[in-house]
Design an enzyme around this catalytic site. Structure first.
Site, PDB file in Angstrom:
ATOM      1  N   THR A  61       0.838  -1.200   0.000  1.00  0.00           N
ATOM      2  CA  THR A  61       0.000   0.000   0.000  1.00  0.00           C
ATOM      3  C   THR A  61       0.874   1.252   0.000  1.00  0.00           C
ATOM      4  O   THR A  61       1.795   1.369   0.813  1.00  0.00           O
ATOM      5  CB  THR A  61      -0.908   0.001   1.246  1.00  0.00           C
ATOM      6  OG1 THR A  61      -1.654  -1.216   1.248  1.00  0.00           O
ATOM      7  CG2 THR A  61      -1.860   1.185   1.259  1.00  0.00           C
ATOM      8  N   CYS A  90      23.683   8.208   7.776  1.00  0.00           N
ATOM      9  CA  CYS A  90      23.492   6.749   7.666  1.00  0.00           C
ATOM     10  C   CYS A  90      24.696   5.975   8.179  1.00  0.00           C
ATOM     11  O   CYS A  90      24.603   4.791   8.438  1.00  0.00           O
ATOM     12  CB  CYS A  90      23.213   6.360   6.220  1.00  0.00           C
ATOM     13  SG  CYS A  90      21.744   7.148   5.590  1.00  0.00           S
TER      14      CYS A  90
HETATM   15  C1  PLP Z   1      22.914  11.131  -1.696  1.00  0.00           C
HETATM   16  C2  PLP Z   1      21.946  10.320  -0.891  1.00  0.00           C
HETATM   17  N1  PLP Z   1      21.385   9.234  -1.449  1.00  0.00           N
HETATM   18  C3  PLP Z   1      20.514   8.464  -0.778  1.00  0.00           C
HETATM   19  C4  PLP Z   1      20.141   8.762   0.520  1.00  0.00           C
HETATM   20  C5  PLP Z   1      19.193   7.848   1.255  1.00  0.00           C
HETATM   21  O1  PLP Z   1      17.927   8.419   1.415  1.00  0.00           O
HETATM   22  P1  PLP Z   1      16.943   7.877   2.568  1.00  0.00           P
HETATM   23  O2  PLP Z   1      17.427   8.443   3.850  1.00  0.00           O
HETATM   24  O3  PLP Z   1      15.592   8.423   2.161  1.00  0.00           O
HETATM   25  O4  PLP Z   1      16.969   6.418   2.519  1.00  0.00           O
HETATM   26  C6  PLP Z   1      20.702   9.889   1.139  1.00  0.00           C
HETATM   27  C7  PLP Z   1      20.374  10.205   2.551  1.00  0.00           C
HETATM   28  O5  PLP Z   1      21.186  10.708   3.291  1.00  0.00           O
HETATM   29  C8  PLP Z   1      21.621  10.688   0.409  1.00  0.00           C
HETATM   30  O6  PLP Z   1      22.193  11.766   0.960  1.00  0.00           O
END
Ligand code: PLP
Length: 386
Positions: A241, A329
Site C-alpha cells: 500500500t 546513515c
Molecule cells: C545522496 C543520498 N542518497 C541516498 C540517501 C538515502 O535516502 P533515505 O534516507 O531516504 O533512505 C541519502 C540520505 O542521506 C543521500 O544523501
C-alpha cells in the site's frame, strides 16, 4: 546558544507547516487506500495520480515514469539491483557496473553485494575537487557495462558532478545511467526532458517533506525487476500500500520549492558563503573542503586541523548546535568520510572535518552566532589536544 540551531539539513529537514497540514489531512479526514474499489479508494487513487503527475511534471519526466518507494535507499536499491538483475537474466556473460567511491552507502553497499554475486564493479577515479573523471568514464565505456550509477550532488561535501557530460557520454555509449539526486532535487534546476538520464532517484526528507518517501523516475519505463513480491502497486515494482500521506507531503514540498527555486538557492548560497567567510576569517588554519569545486548551494564541509571533528560536533551539540561529521546513515561508525578520502584528504584531516548544511529556514543571525561559537569551541579543543 539561546535556542537550538539546526545546521544538519543534508541529514534531514523539518517538515514545512503546509506539508504537515497536507500530511495530516491525508492521514485523517482524507485517509484511504488508493487500491480500494469504493468511493474513498477512487478519491485517493485520484490524489495519488495527481501527485505522481506533479512530481513528473516538475522534473520534466514523462507521464507514468515515477515510482514511489519508502525513501532514497530503497529507490537506489531498486534501480541498481533491478537493472543489474535484468542484465544478468539477459546474458550469461559477466556483467559490469560503473560507479564512484563518493556514492551514498545505499549505492556502494549494493555494489559490494553485487561483487559477491559475480558482477564486476569499476570505480571512476575522483579528483582532489571531488569530481569524477569523465575522460575515465569514456575509457571505461569502451567495454559494455550494464549501468553507470553516479550521484548528482554529494551529501558530505556538496560537490556536484558534471551530470550533463556524464549523461551525454552514457547516451553515446548506449549504457543506461542512474543518477542519485537525493541532495540535488530542490537545490538545482532539473529538467529530464533535455537530459538523458534513464533512472533518477531522490527522497522527500531532504526538502522538507516527511522521511519514508522516495521516488524512482524510470524515464523509459524499462525497470521490470522488482526486489519484492506482493501486490500490483507501483507497476508491481514496489508492491505494498502506498504511503499516500507522505506522497502528498512530498508533492506539497516540491510545489513550494519549485515556485521559488531561484530565491531559495540564492538564500542558501548567501548563508553558505557568509558562513565560510566568517569561519576562514576567525580560524585562518581551517579549510573548506571542495571550496573551488562546483558545489550545491547549501553545504559547507570544513576541516579544522589538529582536532577531532567528532569532538567538535559533540561540543557544538552541548551548546545547542546540530552539525555532523559524515552522512547520518554511517555517522555512528567512527570511520573517516570516504568522500573526503577519495578527494585525497589524509585520514587525520578527514576525521577533523565537519559538515554544516543549511535549509531555507536558517537565518543570517544563526550563521553569525554559530561562526562565533565555533571559533571559541575550536580554540578550546585545540588547547586540550596540545
Ligand atoms: C545522496 C543520498 N542518497 C541516498 C540517501 C538515502 O535516502 P533515505 O534516507 O531516504 O533512505 C541519502 C540520505 O542521506 C543521500 O544523501
Amino acid at each position: 546558544m539561546s535556542s537550538e540551531v539546526y545546521f544538519d539539513n543534508n541529514a534531514t529537514t523539518p517538515c514545512l507547516d503546509a506539508v504537515i497540514a497536507a500530511v495530516s489531512d491525508a492521514l485523517g479526514t482524507n485517509f484511504g487506500n488508493p487500491s480500494s474499489a469504493h468511493c474513498r479508494g477512487y478519491m485517493r487513487q485520484e490524489a495519488l495520480g495527481a501527485a505522481r503527475a506533479f512530481v513528473e511534471d516538475v522534473l520534466g519526466a514523462p507521464a507514468g515514469s515515477a515510482i514511489f518507494t519508502s525513501g532514497g535507499t530503497e529507490a537506489n536499491n531498486l534501480v541498481v539491483l533491478g537493472v543489474l538483475r535484468q542484465a544478468q537474466a539477459r546474458t550469461p556473460e559477466p556483467i559490469r557496473l560503473i560507479t564512484s567511491p563518493v556514492e551514498h552507502s545505499s549505492v556502494t553497499r549494493v555494489a559490494d553485494a553485487l561483487v559477491t554475486q559475480g558482477v564486476t564493479v569499476d570505480y571512476l577515479p575522483v579528483g582532489s575537487d571531488g569530481v569524477v573523471s569523465t575522460d575515465e568514464l569514456e575509457l571505461l565505456l569502451a567495454r559494455p557495462a550494464a549501468l553507470v550509477s553516479l550521484q548528482w550532488a554529494n551529501s558530505e561535501t556538496g560537490v556536484v558532478q558534471l551530470i550533463d557530460r556524464v549523461a551525454a557520454i552514457c547516451r553515446d555509449a548506449g549504457t543506461p545511467l542512474h543518477c542519485d539526486a537525493a541532495q540535488a532535487v530542490g537545490k538545482l534546476p532539473i529538467d529530464l526532458s533535455t537530459l538523458p538520464i534513464d533512472y533518477l532517484t531522490f527522497t522527500g526528507h531532504k526538502l522538507h517533506a516527511p522521511p519514508g518517501i522516495g521516488v524512482v523516475i524510470d524515464t523509459a519505463q524499462r525497470l521490470s525487476q522488482s526486489l519484492w513480491y506482493g501486490g500490483d502497486q507501483e507497476r508491481g515494482l514496489r508492491p505494498g500500500t502506498q504511503n499516500l500521506a507522505a506522497i502528498i507531503g512530498l508533492r506539497e514540498a516540491l510545489e513550494i520549492r519549485s515556485a521559488d527555486l531561484d530565491a531559495s538557492v540564492d538564500h542558501l548560497r548567501t548563508l553558505r558563503d557568509r558562513f565560510e567567510r566568517l569561519i576562514l576569517q576567525r580560524i585562518p588554519t581551517a579549510n573548506v573542503n571542495g571550496l573551488e569545486s562546483p558545489r550545491v548551494c547549501n553545504t559547507s564541509n570544513v576541516c579544522f586541523p589538529g582536532i577531532e571533528g567528532q569532538a567538535l560536533v559533540a561540543q557544538m551539540s552541548r551548546r545547542g548546535v546540530c552539525c555532523s561529521q559524515t552522512s547520518a546513515c554511517t555517522s555512528h561508525v567512527p570511520r573517516p568520510s570516504s568522500a573526503l578520502l577519495a578527494m585525497g584528504l589524509s585520514e587525520e584531516d578527514a576525521f577533523a572535518s565537519v559538515r554544516f548544511s543549511f535549509s531555507v529556514l536558517n537565518t543570517d543571525a544563526e550563521v553569525q552566532a554559530v561562526a562565533d561559537l565555533l571559533s571559541e569551541v575550536y580554540r578550546d579543543l585545540l588547547r586540550l589536544s596540545t
